[in-house]
Design a protein around this motif. Structure first.
Motif, PDB file in Angstrom:
ATOM      1  N   LEU A 133       0.801  -1.222   0.000  1.00 57.75           N
ATOM      2  CA  LEU A 133       0.000   0.000   0.000  1.00 57.75           C
ATOM      3  C   LEU A 133       0.839   1.279   0.000  1.00 57.75           C
ATOM      4  O   LEU A 133       0.514   2.212  -0.739  1.00 57.75           O
ATOM      5  CB  LEU A 133      -0.990  -0.006   1.172  1.00 57.75           C
ATOM      6  CG  LEU A 133      -2.126  -1.017   1.031  1.00 57.75           C
ATOM      7  CD1 LEU A 133      -3.043  -0.975   2.246  1.00 57.75           C
ATOM      8  CD2 LEU A 133      -2.910  -0.796  -0.247  1.00 57.75           C
ATOM      9  N   PRO A 134       1.922   1.362   0.781  1.00 58.92           N
ATOM     10  CA  PRO A 134       2.745   2.580   0.688  1.00 58.92           C
ATOM     11  C   PRO A 134       3.311   2.812  -0.719  1.00 58.92           C
ATOM     12  O   PRO A 134       3.344   3.953  -1.185  1.00 58.92           O
ATOM     13  CB  PRO A 134       3.870   2.328   1.696  1.00 58.92           C
ATOM     14  CG  PRO A 134       3.269   1.400   2.696  1.00 58.92           C
ATOM     15  CD  PRO A 134       2.362   0.507   1.882  1.00 58.92           C
ATOM     16  N   LYS A 135       3.708   1.751  -1.399  1.00 57.74           N
ATOM     17  CA  LYS A 135       4.207   1.906  -2.775  1.00 57.74           C
ATOM     18  C   LYS A 135       3.086   2.350  -3.706  1.00 57.74           C
ATOM     19  O   LYS A 135       3.289   3.192  -4.580  1.00 57.74           O
ATOM     20  CB  LYS A 135       4.813   0.600  -3.283  1.00 57.74           C
ATOM     21  CG  LYS A 135       6.190   0.308  -2.761  1.00 57.74           C
ATOM     22  CD  LYS A 135       6.728  -0.983  -3.350  1.00 57.74           C
ATOM     23  CE  LYS A 135       8.109  -1.320  -2.846  1.00 57.74           C
ATOM     24  NZ  LYS A 135       8.152  -1.772  -1.466  1.00 57.74           N
ATOM     25  N   LEU A 136       1.920   1.771  -3.527  1.00 54.46           N
ATOM     26  CA  LEU A 136       0.781   2.109  -4.367  1.00 54.46           C
ATOM     27  C   LEU A 136       0.328   3.550  -4.143  1.00 54.46           C
ATOM     28  O   LEU A 136       0.060   4.285  -5.095  1.00 54.46           O
ATOM     29  CB  LEU A 136      -0.373   1.137  -4.086  1.00 54.46           C
ATOM     30  CG  LEU A 136      -1.602   1.233  -4.974  1.00 54.46           C
ATOM     31  CD1 LEU A 136      -1.234   0.896  -6.415  1.00 54.46           C
ATOM     32  CD2 LEU A 136      -2.672   0.275  -4.473  1.00 54.46           C
ATOM     33  N   LEU A 137       0.274   3.973  -2.893  1.00 51.90           N
ATOM     34  CA  LEU A 137      -0.200   5.313  -2.557  1.00 51.90           C
ATOM     35  C   LEU A 137       0.823   6.417  -2.841  1.00 51.90           C
ATOM     36  O   LEU A 137       0.453   7.569  -3.000  1.00 51.90           O
ATOM     37  CB  LEU A 137      -0.618   5.369  -1.086  1.00 51.90           C
ATOM     38  CG  LEU A 137      -1.795   4.469  -0.710  1.00 51.90           C
ATOM     39  CD1 LEU A 137      -2.020   4.482   0.791  1.00 51.90           C
ATOM     40  CD2 LEU A 137      -3.048   4.882  -1.456  1.00 51.90           C
ATOM     41  N   HIS A 138       2.096   6.042  -2.889  1.00 52.65           N
ATOM     42  CA  HIS A 138       3.162   7.027  -3.102  1.00 52.65           C
ATOM     43  C   HIS A 138       4.026   6.622  -4.295  1.00 52.65           C
ATOM     44  O   HIS A 138       5.252   6.616  -4.220  1.00 52.65           O
ATOM     45  CB  HIS A 138       4.006   7.164  -1.829  1.00 52.65           C
ATOM     46  CG  HIS A 138       3.200   7.462  -0.620  1.00 52.65           C
ATOM     47  ND1 HIS A 138       2.614   8.694  -0.400  1.00 52.65           N
ATOM     48  CD2 HIS A 138       2.840   6.684   0.424  1.00 52.65           C
ATOM     49  CE1 HIS A 138       1.946   8.663   0.737  1.00 52.65           C
ATOM     50  NE2 HIS A 138       2.062   7.447   1.252  1.00 52.65           N
TER      51      HIS A 138
END
Length: 134
Positions: A32-37
């Motif tokens: 999720l952090p990679k997807l969101l940022h």
């Protein structure tokens, strides 16, 4: 009541727990952090296989977002573990070879969890089992 839910096959309960907990951790901490940022990640992601940062990030997102969702559902479970295991192996061996066991313990533990699932399969409480019964 718990015995009726679990039945006599406690390995299935263990596999369900491993699938759900491992997938949730991988998705929450890495996917999720990679997807969101996406843009920030693209600027600093390592590219150990020289595929280009965009392709490397897309592969990481597949392994850390799509595959955990499949694993949690128990759908194509063994196959879905392979990209995760490959990504973790590349990360631990090529990206962070200088890490001590303590520094890399989260990665090594994820390798153990998803390696176990890949070897054992999804268990009785999975979509894989439902599809096999059809």
């Amino acid at each position: 009541m718990l015995k009726r839910f679990i039945g006599t096959s406690t390995p299935d309960a263990g596999l369900l727990f491993a699938r759900l907990a491992g997938a949730a951790l991988l998705l929450w901490v890495h996917g999720l952090p990679k997807l969101l940022h996406w843009q920030q990640e693209l600027a600093h992601i390592d590219d150990p296989l020289n595929m280009g940062r965009g392709i490397t990030l897309a592969c990481a997102l597949f392994a850390e977002v799509v595959c955990p969702l499949l694993i949690a559902a128990g759908l194509f479970t063994r196959l879905a573990c392979l990209p995760v295991l490959f990504l973790l192996g590349v990360s631990m061996v090529l990206v962070h070879p200088d890490w001590s066991v303590e520094q890399g313990q989260f990665g090594w533990l994820l390798l153990i969890v998803f390696g176990t699932i890949a070897l054992a399969g999804a268990g009785r409480w999975s979509l894989d089992r439902r599809l096999a019964a059809v």
